[in-house]
Design a protein around this motif. Sequence first.
Motif, mmCIF file in Angstrom:
data_model
loop_
_atom_site.group_PDB
_atom_site.id
_atom_site.type_symbol
_atom_site.label_atom_id
_atom_site.label_comp_id
_atom_site.label_asym_id
_atom_site.label_seq_id
_atom_site.Cartn_x
_atom_site.Cartn_y
_atom_site.Cartn_z
ATOM 1 N N ILE A 241 79.690 -27.384 80.766
ATOM 2 C CA ILE A 241 79.997 -26.437 79.434
ATOM 3 C C ILE A 241 81.645 -26.511 79.583
ATOM 4 N N PHE A 242 82.127 -26.477 80.710
ATOM 5 C CA PHE A 242 83.693 -26.425 81.062
ATOM 6 C C PHE A 242 84.274 -27.849 80.564
ATOM 7 N N THR A 243 83.565 -28.802 80.762
ATOM 8 C CA THR A 243 84.038 -30.184 80.150
ATOM 9 C C THR A 243 83.897 -30.076 78.561
ATOM 10 N N PHE A 244 82.839 -29.780 78.295
ATOM 11 C CA PHE A 244 82.649 -29.632 76.600
ATOM 12 C C PHE A 244 83.559 -28.715 76.096
ATOM 13 N N PHE A 245 84.061 -27.614 76.753
ATOM 14 C CA PHE A 245 84.950 -26.768 76.192
ATOM 15 C C PHE A 245 86.497 -27.339 76.001
ATOM 16 N N ALA A 246 86.657 -28.039 77.085
ATOM 17 C CA ALA A 246 87.826 -28.888 77.276
ATOM 18 C C ALA A 246 87.842 -30.054 76.107
ATOM 19 N N MET A 247 86.883 -30.739 75.876
ATOM 20 C CA MET A 247 86.891 -31.635 75.011
ATOM 21 C C MET A 247 87.292 -30.790 73.712
ATOM 22 N N MET A 248 86.697 -29.958 73.282
ATOM 23 C CA MET A 248 86.712 -29.086 71.991
ATOM 24 C C MET A 248 88.360 -28.685 71.771
ATOM 25 N N ALA A 249 88.766 -28.219 72.994
ATOM 26 C CA ALA A 249 90.415 -27.729 72.696
ATOM 27 C C ALA A 249 91.221 -28.987 72.550
ATOM 28 N N LEU A 250 91.080 -30.268 73.196
ATOM 29 C CA LEU A 250 91.618 -31.349 73.099
ATOM 30 C C LEU A 250 91.447 -31.910 71.523
ATOM 31 N N VAL A 251 90.255 -31.791 71.208
ATOM 32 C CA VAL A 251 90.201 -32.162 69.675
ATOM 33 C C VAL A 251 90.947 -31.392 68.747
ATOM 34 N N MET A 252 91.045 -29.913 69.118
ATOM 35 C CA MET A 252 91.745 -29.226 68.165
ATOM 36 C C MET A 252 93.383 -29.301 68.249
ATOM 37 N N HIS A 253 93.768 -29.664 69.346
ATOM 38 C CA HIS A 253 95.169 -29.843 69.923
ATOM 39 C C HIS A 253 95.617 -31.140 69.263
ATOM 40 N N GLN A 254 94.750 -32.409 69.366
ATOM 41 C CA GLN A 254 95.144 -33.643 68.632
ATOM 42 C C GLN A 254 95.212 -33.469 67.133
ATOM 43 N N LYS A 255 94.093 -32.750 66.590
ATOM 44 C CA LYS A 255 94.100 -32.573 65.117
ATOM 45 C C LYS A 255 95.561 -31.860 64.650
ATOM 46 N N ARG A 256 96.140 -30.955 65.470
ATOM 47 C CA ARG A 256 97.508 -30.821 64.796
ATOM 48 C C ARG A 256 98.469 -31.761 64.716
ATOM 49 N N LYS A 257 98.362 -32.894 65.693
ATOM 50 C CA LYS A 257 99.304 -33.722 65.494
ATOM 51 C C LYS A 257 98.784 -35.040 64.674
#
Length: 323
Positions: A241-257
């Motif tokens: 679940i921590f890996t999955f949350f890290a993936m979600m956070a990265l997706v949202m961060h990269q979407k801003r770029k």
Amino acid sequence: MVEEGERNAQQYKTGVIDHASPQQADALTSVVTRHGAVKSEDTFKTSQFHFDLWFYFTLQNWVLDFGRPIAMIILPLEWFPLNKPSAGDYFHMAYNVITPFLLLKLIERSPKTLPRSMVYVSIIMFVMGASIHLVGDSVNHRLIFSGYQHHLSVRENPIIKNLKPETLIDSFELLYYYDEYLGHSMWYIPFFLILFIYFTGCFTPVEEESRMPMAALLLIGPSSLYYWYLVTEGQIFILYIFTFFAMMALVMHQKRKGLVLDSNGLFLFYSFIITLVLIAVWVIWLWNDKILRKKYPGVIYIPEPWAFYTLHMNNLHAAKESL
């Protein structure tokens, strides 16, 4: 100022090449071109879905990991005596070699340059943890033929609790610790870390690349189901679940770029989402099982599939045989 700095750098490189000998000029030109190509490759290289690697990865996970205990139970005991490695052990040995090789190939296929040192250290830890697990899991699964029941703790097992001297029970608990805790931690933490490192390179500015081909859609079911087995049998929900949350956070961060997941990133991300749904269904189904509740106390209640099998399916087979 940035453009002026780039012009000055270009003029410096041109001046250096102009004042060099012909052999030195050729060498310098080669170096500049090569480094420029690497930078361009990291930025603009298109990403294709790695069907061959994902297919082999999913297939060997199902055959060599999930199929280990099944092969050990199905194949005749005369072929693999209890004092020798079982068929499942040979499956595990093959898994310990093939899986890190495929993970390294995935990293090589990444369109971006990833931290190699981190990957190599993770691979070394992965092989070491999987090898520790190989030994502990081999003995624990062989104990099934002696009446060991996986849905019970070590000290509650009928074949263990009456052992004399009692220090032998401590030895079996140590074996269980190497199998279920140390082995799993050193195996699965590097495994998910490598997947996440690979995931960080699965972003693209091209919207057309953010689609999964039909081959990915066909593989996503078996892949998700395997991850469900891995998380539940390995008891690694927190790590997952921590890996999955890290993936979600990265997706949202990269979407801003302005970056989106490519086909490989989508495949991995959606596999994790479906896995979470399967885990939720599994937990809800066994929520009121009092015996499994006793073995898995606490807030996080996720029974192991093999504990469920030894508790319910074995009893069902025994009842049919008695009839």
